[in-house]
Design an enzyme around this catalytic site. Structure first.
Site, short mmCIF file in Angstrom:
data_model
loop_
_atom_site.label_atom_id
_atom_site.label_comp_id
_atom_site.label_asym_id
_atom_site.label_seq_id
_atom_site.Cartn_x
_atom_site.Cartn_y
_atom_site.Cartn_z
N LYS A 33 0.23 -7.43 -4.68
CA LYS A 33 1.20 -8.39 -4.77
C LYS A 33 0.52 -9.30 -3.76
O LYS A 33 -0.19 -9.31 -3.05
CB LYS A 33 2.53 -7.90 -4.03
CG LYS A 33 2.43 -7.57 -2.30
CD LYS A 33 2.52 -8.53 -1.29
CE LYS A 33 2.00 -7.80 0.04
NZ LYS A 33 1.52 -8.62 1.01
N ASP A 59 6.43 -2.61 2.48
CA ASP A 59 5.97 -3.04 1.26
C ASP A 59 6.35 -2.31 -0.03
O ASP A 59 6.40 -2.70 -1.15
CB ASP A 59 4.59 -3.65 1.19
CG ASP A 59 4.27 -4.76 1.93
OD1 ASP A 59 5.32 -5.76 2.14
OD2 ASP A 59 3.09 -4.95 2.27
P1 ATP Z 1 -0.29 -4.68 3.62
O1 ATP Z 1 -0.49 -5.92 2.45
O2 ATP Z 1 0.63 -3.86 2.94
O3 ATP Z 1 -0.47 -5.12 5.15
P2 ATP Z 1 -3.17 -4.51 3.04
O4 ATP Z 1 -3.39 -4.87 1.44
O5 ATP Z 1 -3.62 -5.28 4.05
O6 ATP Z 1 -1.68 -3.73 3.10
P3 ATP Z 1 -4.39 -1.68 2.33
O7 ATP Z 1 -5.17 -2.13 1.28
O8 ATP Z 1 -2.69 -1.03 2.00
O9 ATP Z 1 -3.99 -3.32 3.35
O10 ATP Z 1 -5.00 -1.08 3.37
C1 ATP Z 1 -4.74 -0.63 4.71
C2 ATP Z 1 -5.19 0.54 5.48
O11 ATP Z 1 -4.43 1.44 4.97
C3 ATP Z 1 -6.84 0.91 5.00
O12 ATP Z 1 -7.49 0.21 6.03
C4 ATP Z 1 -6.58 2.23 4.65
O13 ATP Z 1 -7.51 2.80 5.66
C5 ATP Z 1 -5.15 2.65 4.59
N1 ATP Z 1 -4.85 3.34 3.42
C6 ATP Z 1 -3.99 4.42 3.31
N2 ATP Z 1 -3.82 4.68 2.14
C7 ATP Z 1 -4.59 3.78 1.25
C8 ATP Z 1 -4.41 3.85 -0.11
N3 ATP Z 1 -4.17 4.32 -0.96
N4 ATP Z 1 -5.28 2.37 -0.56
C9 ATP Z 1 -5.81 1.56 0.08
N5 ATP Z 1 -5.63 1.89 1.57
C10 ATP Z 1 -5.12 3.01 2.07
#
Ligand code: ATP
Length: 336
Positions: free
Chosen positions: A34, A164
């Site tokens: 998203k 989210d």
């Molecule tokens: P959001 O936009 O919901 O804040 P994000 O896109 O910034 O999330 P993610 O890619 O979800 O960040 O990753 C955040 C942290 O979550 C990563 O540093 C990782 O250690 C952890 N994590 C746990 N499960 C997952 C997964 N399935 N995919 C990616 N990261 C994961």
């Protein structure tokens, strides 16, 4: 299941084969990322999260998740990305554990699963990559264990995993309030395209971004419930939602907003410079997604997006800078 011929085998054996086929199934799902078209921080919450008003938008870029019955009583996780944890902290693992806790008889009857994540969404990028994987596991186990849960039921389970996750279950375009879990779907906006850009050696911690925002802008927070509700209804009836219903790309581009830019861009000048270059390259509007550091530019067409990508690539010749061109999407998790 289609009719099939078993030849000269006994009835009990036939039944066993059919049951095994039901139990030992595999589902493959697409889990879309998203972007935030709008992110306004309006106050504190007693649970330590922030009171938000957002417009969330699914995009076509997504992870592929395979959920396969393994005939044991364990959950195993596989992922091709070095930065994604392959242990119990992975949100996909937590989603499977939540389903085990909620439906222990189904787990006992159907057994455990092997979850394989083919990671396409950049990690820690503000694109809800982890949340969407968690949402995919909820949907996959709902199918695999023949639970028959509805989308709202899956969304309320998703709330336990992260703010989210409920949005990721259904996807599309939605206004999100509370800590992001209260959703009002609005008119889909799937005709526009987007260029995403992110330095692969840079990630922003979401808790850091919100904590820093509170330190710097906490004095502007609205504390009363009526004030919070009125900010939310202003967005519902305001010009941004109107521009989305009108599919007015130009107006949407002008109205993009993300309060977290106020703390992330000064801390990461590289990201601020990337935003400026993308903005100069054209398109409808440029903004950071979530807590960053991904910057996106909305575009009318794929060819416009490709041109912007090329211009920005020429302006910043850093091998760590990655680009994606993808379309906005009206889909949440899909079974393929
Ligand atoms: P959001 O936009 O919901 O804040 P994000 O896109 O910034 O999330 P993610 O890619 O979800 O960040 O990753 C955040 C942290 O979550 C990563 O540093 C990782 O250690 C952890 N994590 C746990 N499960 C997952 C997964 N399935 N995919 C990616 N990261 C994961």
């Amino acid at each position: 299941m289609t009719e099939r011929s078993f030849g000269a085998i006994s009835e009990p054996l036939k039944l066993l084969i059919v049951n095994l086929e039901i139990i030992m199934r595999t589902y493959r799902l697409i889990a879309p990322a998203k972007i935030n078209l709008y992110l306004e921080i309006i106050g504190d919450r007693p649970d330590g999260y922030h009171e938000l008003v957002m417009i969330l938008q699914s995009i076509e870029l997504g992870d592929q998740i395979e959920i396969r019955s393994n005939g044991t009583q364990t959950i195993n996780l596989h992922c091709n990305h070095p930065l994604v944890p392959r242990n119990q902290t992975n949100i996909s693992y937590r989603a499977a554990q939540l389903m085990v806790d909620q439906f222990p008889e189904r787990f006992a009857n159907y057994g455990g699963v092997d979850i394989t994540i083919d990671k396409q969404i950049p990690v820690a990028a503000g694109l809800a990559g982890g949340s969407t994987d968690g949402a995919a596991v909820l949907l996959g186990l709902n199918l695999l264990w023949e639970l028959g849960l509805t989308i709202p039921q899956l969304q309320s389970l998703g709330e336990k995993l992260g703010s989210d996750v409920p949005f990721c279950v259904r996807g599309g375009t939605a206004i999100a309030t509370g800590r992001g879990e209260k959703l009002d779907p609005i008119q889909d906006l799937d005709s526009l395209w987007v260029v995403l850009a992110k330095y692969n050696n840079l990630s922003v911690s979401t808790p850091w971004a919100y904590k820093t925002y509170k330190q710097q802008f906490g004095h502007t927070y609205i504390n009363d419930l009526t004030g919070i509700q009125s900010r939310s209804s202003q967005l519902h009836s305001g010009s941004f939602v109107q521009a989305i219903s009108d599919k007015d790309g130009k107006k949407i581009g002008q109205l993009l907003q993300n309060d977290l830019e106020k703390v992330v861009l000064p801390e990461y000048p590289q990201v601020a410079q990337l935003k400026e270059i993308l903005q100069q390259a054209g398109g409808l509007g440029t903004m950071m997604s979530g807590s960053g550091p991904t910057i996106f530019t909305l575009c009318q067409s794929q060819s416009e997006a490709e041109t912007i990508k090329k211009t920005a690539r020429q302006a910043i010749q850093d091998p760590n800078l990655e680009f994606w061109v993808t379309q906005l999407s009206s889909n949440g998790i899909q079974v393929i």
